[in-house]
Design a protein around this motif. Structure first.
Motif, PDB file in Angstrom:
ATOM      1  N   UNK A   1       0.819  -1.021  -0.177  1.00  0.00           N
ATOM      2  CA  UNK A   1      -0.056   0.094   0.067  1.00  0.00           C
ATOM      3  C   UNK A   1       0.841   1.211  -0.354  1.00  0.00           C
ATOM      4  N   UNK A   2       2.035   1.391   0.567  1.00  0.00           N
ATOM      5  CA  UNK A   2       2.755   2.836   1.174  1.00  0.00           C
ATOM      6  C   UNK A   2       3.652   3.111  -0.874  1.00  0.00           C
ATOM      7  N   UNK A   3       3.719   1.772  -1.191  1.00  0.00           N
ATOM      8  CA  UNK A   3       4.252   1.768  -2.287  1.00  0.00           C
ATOM      9  C   UNK A   3       3.279   2.214  -3.851  1.00  0.00           C
ATOM     10  N   UNK A   4       1.396   1.676  -2.762  1.00  0.00           N
ATOM     11  CA  UNK A   4       0.801   2.217  -4.212  1.00  0.00           C
ATOM     12  C   UNK A   4       0.512   0.872  -5.148  1.00  0.00           C
ATOM     13  N   UNK A   5       0.745  -0.476  -4.673  1.00  0.00           N
ATOM     14  CA  UNK A   5       1.419  -1.207  -5.474  1.00  0.00           C
ATOM     15  C   UNK A   5      -0.587  -2.154  -5.784  1.00  0.00           C
ATOM     16  N   UNK A   6      -0.830  -1.136  -6.564  1.00  0.00           N
ATOM     17  CA  UNK A   6      -2.354  -2.156  -6.240  1.00  0.00           C
ATOM     18  C   UNK A   6      -2.932  -3.709  -6.615  1.00  0.00           C
ATOM     19  N   UNK A   7      -1.855  -3.991  -7.537  1.00  0.00           N
ATOM     20  CA  UNK A   7      -2.416  -5.103  -7.877  1.00  0.00           C
ATOM     21  C   UNK A   7      -1.576  -6.025  -6.749  1.00  0.00           C
ATOM     22  N   UNK A   8      -0.893  -5.653  -6.454  1.00  0.00           N
ATOM     23  CA  UNK A   8      -0.010  -6.857  -5.275  1.00  0.00           C
ATOM     24  C   UNK A   8      -1.166  -6.158  -3.713  1.00  0.00           C
ATOM     25  N   UNK A   9      -1.898  -5.807  -3.675  1.00  0.00           N
ATOM     26  CA  UNK A   9      -2.832  -5.441  -2.671  1.00  0.00           C
ATOM     27  C   UNK A   9      -3.567  -6.165  -2.558  1.00  0.00           C
ATOM     28  N   UNK A  10      -4.386  -6.358  -4.010  1.00  0.00           N
ATOM     29  CA  UNK A  10      -5.125  -7.517  -4.569  1.00  0.00           C
ATOM     30  C   UNK A  10      -5.544  -8.443  -4.530  1.00  0.00           C
ATOM     31  N   UNK A  11      -3.716  -8.963  -4.809  1.00  0.00           N
ATOM     32  CA  UNK A  11      -3.530 -10.021  -4.500  1.00  0.00           C
ATOM     33  C   UNK A  11      -3.544 -10.470  -3.171  1.00  0.00           C
ATOM     34  N   UNK A  12      -2.517  -9.912  -2.720  1.00  0.00           N
ATOM     35  CA  UNK A  12      -2.778 -10.013  -0.573  1.00  0.00           C
ATOM     36  C   UNK A  12      -4.329  -9.941  -0.154  1.00  0.00           C
ATOM     37  N   UNK A  13      -5.058  -9.316  -0.910  1.00  0.00           N
ATOM     38  CA  UNK A  13      -6.192  -9.433  -0.065  1.00  0.00           C
ATOM     39  C   UNK A  13      -7.528 -10.175  -0.536  1.00  0.00           C
ATOM     40  N   UNK A  14      -6.946 -11.272  -2.174  1.00  0.00           N
ATOM     41  CA  UNK A  14      -7.557 -11.995  -1.932  1.00  0.00           C
ATOM     42  C   UNK A  14      -7.395 -13.527  -1.394  1.00  0.00           C
ATOM     43  N   UNK A  15      -6.223 -13.025  -0.660  1.00  0.00           N
ATOM     44  CA  UNK A  15      -5.987 -15.152  -0.173  1.00  0.00           C
ATOM     45  C   UNK A  15      -6.305 -14.314   1.288  1.00  0.00           C
ATOM     46  N   UNK A  16      -7.301 -12.795   1.740  1.00  0.00           N
ATOM     47  CA  UNK A  16      -7.315 -12.629   3.505  1.00  0.00           C
ATOM     48  C   UNK A  16      -6.328 -12.075   3.827  1.00  0.00           C
ATOM     49  N   UNK A  17      -6.006 -11.807   3.399  1.00  0.00           N
ATOM     50  CA  UNK A  17      -4.508 -10.089   4.622  1.00  0.00           C
ATOM     51  C   UNK A  17      -5.575  -9.755   5.493  1.00  0.00           C
ATOM     52  N   UNK A  18      -5.246  -9.174   6.386  1.00  0.00           N
ATOM     53  CA  UNK A  18      -6.166  -8.732   7.418  1.00  0.00           C
ATOM     54  C   UNK A  18      -5.868  -7.055   7.176  1.00  0.00           C
ATOM     55  N   UNK A  19      -7.556  -6.604   6.478  1.00  0.00           N
ATOM     56  CA  UNK A  19      -6.710  -5.555   6.247  1.00  0.00           C
ATOM     57  C   UNK A  19      -6.823  -4.231   7.215  1.00  0.00           C
ATOM     58  N   UNK A  20      -6.765  -4.813   7.803  1.00  0.00           N
ATOM     59  CA  UNK A  20      -6.528  -3.990   8.695  1.00  0.00           C
ATOM     60  C   UNK A  20      -5.849  -4.024   9.881  1.00  0.00           C
ATOM     61  N   UNK A  21      -4.563  -4.494   9.982  1.00  0.00           N
ATOM     62  CA  UNK A  21      -3.817  -5.707  10.643  1.00  0.00           C
ATOM     63  C   UNK A  21      -2.849  -4.192  10.777  1.00  0.00           C
ATOM     64  N   UNK A  22      -2.003  -3.858  11.927  1.00  0.00           N
ATOM     65  CA  UNK A  22      -1.718  -3.415  12.332  1.00  0.00           C
ATOM     66  C   UNK A  22       0.146  -3.274  12.439  1.00  0.00           C
ATOM     67  N   UNK A  23       0.891  -2.765  11.331  1.00  0.00           N
ATOM     68  CA  UNK A  23       2.046  -2.273  11.474  1.00  0.00           C
ATOM     69  C   UNK A  23       3.393  -1.759  12.748  1.00  0.00           C
ATOM     70  N   UNK A  24       4.435  -1.629  13.603  1.00  0.00           N
ATOM     71  CA  UNK A  24       5.235  -1.265  14.106  1.00  0.00           C
ATOM     72  C   UNK A  24       4.814   0.296  14.285  1.00  0.00           C
ATOM     73  N   UNK A  25       4.414   1.254  14.981  1.00  0.00           N
ATOM     74  CA  UNK A  25       3.966   2.321  15.431  1.00  0.00           C
ATOM     75  C   UNK A  25       2.554   2.353  14.849  1.00  0.00           C
ATOM     76  N   UNK A  26       2.069   1.548  14.812  1.00  0.00           N
ATOM     77  CA  UNK A  26       0.315   2.211  14.793  1.00  0.00           C
ATOM     78  C   UNK A  26      -0.479   1.543  13.314  1.00  0.00           C
ATOM     79  N   UNK A  27       0.644   2.026  12.406  1.00  0.00           N
ATOM     80  CA  UNK A  27       0.409   2.380  10.687  1.00  0.00           C
ATOM     81  C   UNK A  27      -0.339   0.781  10.165  1.00  0.00           C
ATOM     82  N   UNK A  28      -1.304   1.168   9.610  1.00  0.00           N
ATOM     83  CA  UNK A  28      -2.385   0.078   8.495  1.00  0.00           C
ATOM     84  C   UNK A  28      -2.246   0.220   7.164  1.00  0.00           C
ATOM     85  N   UNK A  29      -2.644  -0.265   6.124  1.00  0.00           N
ATOM     86  CA  UNK A  29      -2.675  -0.497   5.138  1.00  0.00           C
ATOM     87  C   UNK A  29      -3.209   1.096   3.996  1.00  0.00           C
ATOM     88  N   UNK A  30      -4.926   1.291   5.252  1.00  0.00           N
ATOM     89  CA  UNK A  30      -4.869   2.619   4.766  1.00  0.00           C
ATOM     90  C   UNK A  30      -4.494   3.606   5.146  1.00  0.00           C
TER      91      UNK A  30
END
Length: 248
Positions: free
Chosen positions: A79-108
């Protein structure tokens, strides 16, 4: 180093060699391979914008939500890189859309702050919370208004995002601002730039109707830092006022 299986998967992923990735996975390389710093091959492929390799790794069992290096989420990297196809591929297999990484950032958070409207649309369609604040407590719609991306603002509004009055005030503030000067002042404050530093201002179009201004700070011919902002604030003001009238 590779955790298991034949060596070379890390190199193949870093080189973007899809054929080599296929051969290595078939030969027994683990789709969960990580380097000595814990960076996973899935995360590396996600940030490199190689959707074919991402799909291969996912099909071979890579966990879409495994933290890379213990801190970084593959969906956030894409998401940070704006890689839409990769984002869609990850979401298609059930990636947690609101999963937070370090410092509380999420993909959105990343997609909105960087003006990647297509990614914002994909994340919201997958169920991302349009009102969940970023690490500093800022609502996504306000961040989108500051960014100056009408596409991000429209996507958030369509998803029912709140904080509309705050977003309108933020967009109005930037309409009246010298954006390049504001970005330069921010870089000066952050890096203490003085004599010997040079600035470069560049304008380009990544989103129709919202050109981007980019300011970079360099010293001795080497770029030290940079910041950019889109210039769609007037369109955002119009959009928000129009919504308010229709809903009023």
């Amino acid at each position: 180093m590779d955790e298991e299986g034949p060596p070379g998967l890390l190199a193949a992923v870093r080189e973007g060699d899809e054929d080599a990735v296929v051969r290595l996975l078939r030969a027994g390389a683990s789709a969960e391979t990580a380097d000595e710093d814990g960076q996973t091959v899935l995360y590396l492929a996600a940030v490199a914008d190689t959707p074919g390799i991402v799909r291969l790794l996912l099909a071979a069992g890579a966990d879409p939500d495994r933290l890379s290096g213990g801190t970084d989420v593959p969906l956030c990297g894409a998401a940070c890189g704006g890689h839409e196809q990769v984002v869609r591929a990850l979401l298609a297999v059930g990636a947690a859309v609101d999963l937070e990484e370090e410092y509380g950032f999420r993909a959105l958070t990343w997609a909105v702050r960087l003006g990647h409207a297509g990614v914002v649309v994909a994340l919201l369609a997958a169920g991302a919370d349009p009102d969940r604040p970023g690490p500093g407590g800022e609502p996504p719609l306000v961040a989108a208004a500051r960014r100056g991306s009408p596409g991000c603002v429209r996507a958030l509004l369509a998803a029912g995002a709140g904080a509309r009055e705050e977003a309108l005030a933020e967009a109005r503030r930037w309409v009246a601002a010298d954006v390049a000067a504001e970005l330069r002042a921010g870089l000066e404050a952050a890096y203490g730039a003085g004599p010997g530093y040079r600035y470069r201002v560049r304008r380009f179009v990544a989103e129709k109707g919202a050109p981007t201004v980019e300011v970079t700070l360099a010293r001795d011919g080497r770029v030290v830092a940079g910041d950019d902002r889109q210039l769609g604030h007037a369109a955002i003001v119009t959009e928000l006022l129009g919504r308010a009238r229709r809903n009023g």
